[in-house]
Structures are given as structure tokens and as C-alpha cells.
Design a protein around this motif. Structure first.
Motif, mmCIF file in Angstrom:
data_model
loop_
_atom_site.group_PDB
_atom_site.id
_atom_site.type_symbol
_atom_site.label_atom_id
_atom_site.label_comp_id
_atom_site.label_asym_id
_atom_site.label_seq_id
_atom_site.Cartn_x
_atom_site.Cartn_y
_atom_site.Cartn_z
ATOM 1 N N GLY A 1 18.037 5.113 -129.904
ATOM 2 C CA GLY A 1 17.423 6.144 -129.062
ATOM 3 C C GLY A 1 16.060 6.548 -129.589
ATOM 4 O O GLY A 1 15.105 6.702 -128.828
ATOM 5 N N VAL A 2 15.965 6.700 -130.906
ATOM 6 C CA VAL A 2 14.678 7.016 -131.536
ATOM 7 C C VAL A 2 13.699 5.861 -131.315
ATOM 8 O O VAL A 2 12.516 6.079 -131.036
ATOM 9 C CB VAL A 2 14.861 7.312 -133.045
ATOM 10 C CG1 VAL A 2 13.522 7.403 -133.758
ATOM 11 C CG2 VAL A 2 15.661 8.592 -133.231
ATOM 12 N N ALA B 1 27.614 5.240 -134.763
ATOM 13 C CA ALA B 1 26.873 6.380 -134.211
ATOM 14 C C ALA B 1 25.414 6.360 -134.653
ATOM 15 O O ALA B 1 24.512 6.631 -133.848
ATOM 16 C CB ALA B 1 27.537 7.691 -134.619
ATOM 17 N N ASN B 2 25.161 6.010 -135.922
ATOM 18 C CA ASN B 2 23.770 5.980 -136.392
ATOM 19 C C ASN B 2 22.994 4.828 -135.751
ATOM 20 O O ASN B 2 21.780 4.942 -135.550
ATOM 21 C CB ASN B 2 23.674 5.963 -137.915
ATOM 22 C CG ASN B 2 24.202 4.691 -138.539
ATOM 23 O OD1 ASN B 2 25.115 4.071 -138.008
ATOM 24 N ND2 ASN B 2 23.644 4.333 -139.685
ATOM 25 N N ASP B 3 23.645 3.713 -135.398
ATOM 26 C CA ASP B 3 22.968 2.620 -134.696
ATOM 27 C C ASP B 3 22.498 3.096 -133.319
ATOM 28 O O ASP B 3 21.380 2.805 -132.901
ATOM 29 C CB ASP B 3 23.903 1.415 -134.496
ATOM 30 C CG ASP B 3 24.379 0.793 -135.793
ATOM 31 O OD1 ASP B 3 23.605 0.806 -136.776
ATOM 32 O OD2 ASP B 3 25.523 0.303 -135.809
ATOM 33 N N ILE B 4 23.366 3.828 -132.653
ATOM 34 C CA ILE B 4 23.043 4.338 -131.314
ATOM 35 C C ILE B 4 21.922 5.361 -131.402
ATOM 36 O O ILE B 4 20.973 5.334 -130.620
ATOM 37 C CB ILE B 4 24.305 4.927 -130.657
ATOM 38 C CG1 ILE B 4 25.317 3.803 -130.416
ATOM 39 C CG2 ILE B 4 23.965 5.658 -129.376
ATOM 40 C CD1 ILE B 4 26.713 4.277 -130.086
ATOM 41 N N GLY B 5 22.012 6.252 -132.382
ATOM 42 C CA GLY B 5 20.963 7.257 -132.569
ATOM 43 C C GLY B 5 19.627 6.623 -132.920
ATOM 44 O O GLY B 5 18.588 7.011 -132.364
ATOM 45 N N ASN B 6 19.645 5.655 -133.817
ATOM 46 C CA ASN B 6 18.403 4.973 -134.197
ATOM 47 C C ASN B 6 17.791 4.230 -133.014
ATOM 48 O O ASN B 6 16.568 4.187 -132.865
ATOM 49 C CB ASN B 6 18.648 4.006 -135.356
ATOM 50 C CG ASN B 6 18.905 4.711 -136.662
ATOM 51 O OD1 ASN B 6 18.543 5.868 -136.848
ATOM 52 N ND2 ASN B 6 19.562 4.030 -137.586
ATOM 53 N N ARG C 1 28.494 -0.590 -126.941
ATOM 54 C CA ARG C 1 28.900 -0.128 -128.289
ATOM 55 C C ARG C 1 30.084 -0.943 -128.801
ATOM 56 O O ARG C 1 30.084 -1.424 -129.930
ATOM 57 C CB ARG C 1 29.260 1.362 -128.229
ATOM 58 C CG ARG C 1 29.752 1.922 -129.554
ATOM 59 C CD ARG C 1 30.439 3.270 -129.392
ATOM 60 N NE ARG C 1 31.600 3.099 -128.530
ATOM 61 C CZ ARG C 1 31.970 3.967 -127.578
ATOM 62 N NH1 ARG C 1 31.289 5.065 -127.367
ATOM 63 N NH2 ARG C 1 33.042 3.738 -126.837
#
Length: 178
Positions: A25-26, A18-23, A11
Motif C-alpha cells: 500500500g505504501v 500483514a506487513n507485506d500488504i501494508g508495504n 493474500r
């Protein structure tokens, strides 16, 4: 499973939000879903041994290439393509159902799934250890996480070859095609 335990350093290195990490994961789950649908058909066509070994070998470059991710997009793609490897769950369940009698197939499937989950847990524990060993050799933190990805990639390739050359599709041999 190699990326999440190193996420704090990844990171910071890639300036992920945070949205990069969440995306990402998706993306990993999406890659797995797509590949799992395809894996069922592949097992029917060529058998679980060849299907599993091929997918494992084809996704190993994505693990190697994780070391060159240099942006949120690169991280997203890394997680998407490494997520495909999670489809080996399908070939394993197919394989167990082909190898064991109905009386014990549930237990065989449970054992195989448990060992698969154990591998993910081991990655969670081992990747930070590998990272620390690489750091102690003099690598910078941002180089160390990249170098660390070569270890799971090597294990992935070794596993693919072991499945291919030491595995067997059915109790009486392998799938044969005309």
C-alpha cells in the motif's frame, strides 16, 4: 484500484503477511507521489492530453503483469508501478484548468476529480464480479484473480488511446512545439 478488492484471494495465493500488504500500500502511494511530481512537468512540456495518454499506456503493462506476481516482492512491485497511474489526477486537473474559464474551473475540477474517484469505486465493485465470472468458467481461484487483471488492463489501454486520439489539450486545439 483493481488489487484491493481481490486482496483476500491474492493474500492467500501469494502467502502475504500483514506487513507485506501494508508495504505494498505504501509502495502504491509512493509510486503515485513520484509520478505526480513528474506529471506536472510533463503537462507543461507536452500538454495534458499527451502526458495523460502516455502515462496511462505506459502503466498498462504493470496491470497486465500483475497476473504473474508470485511473491510478496512481486505484489509490492505490482502495486508500486500501478500506483504511477494515479498521477493522471494531475493531468486531469491541469487539463480542466486549461479548458475552462476561471468562473467555472473549480466546478470543472470538482466534476473531473469526482469522476476519477467514481472509477476507483467502480473497480472496487466490478473486480469481484469479474473474478466470479472467471471462476464460473472453470478457472481455479488462484488463476481467476490473475485472469481478472486483464479486464482493467484492456480498459486502461482503451482509455489511453481514446484520450490520445479523441482528446484536445486546449479549447482551440493541442499543444504545438517547435
Amino acid at each position: 484500484f483493481a488489487a484491493p478488492p481481490l486482496l483476500p484471494i491474492i493474500r492467500d495465493n501469494l502467502n502475504l503477511k500483514a506487513n507485506d500488504i501494508g508495504n505494498a500500500g505504501v509502495a502504491s502511494v509512493s509510486g503515485a507521489i513520484f509520478a505526480r511530481v513528474a506529471m506536472g512537468a510533463a503537462c507543461d512540456l507536452v500538454g495534458p492530453r499527451l502526458a495523460s495518454a502516455t502515462l496511462t499506456l505506459l502503466t498498462a503493462p504493470a496491470v497486465y503483469l500483475s497476473a504473474v506476481a508470485d511473491s510478496a516482492t512481486g505484489y509490492f512491485l505490482m502495486r508500486f508501478f500501478t500506483g504511477f497511474a494515479l498521477a493522471t489526477f494531475v493531468s486531469t486537473q491541469y487539463w480542466m484548468s486549461s479548458m475552462f474559464s476561471p468562473r467555472v474551473v473549480g466546478q470543472a475540477n470538482g466534476q473531473a476529480a469526482g469522476w476519477g474517484n467514481l472509477g476507483g469505486g467502480v473497480a472496487q465493485l466490478v473486480m469481484p464480479l469479474i473474478y466470479n465470472v472467471v471462476l464460473k468458467t472453470g478457472a481455479t481461484p488462484f488463476a481467476a484473480w490473475r485472469i481478472s487483471f486483464f479486464i482493467p488492463a484492456l480498459f486502461q489501454m482503451s482509455s489511453a488511446f481514446a484520450v490520445m486520439f479523441l482528446g484536445q489539450d486546449l479549447p482551440d486545439g493541442n499543444f504545438h512545439h517547435c
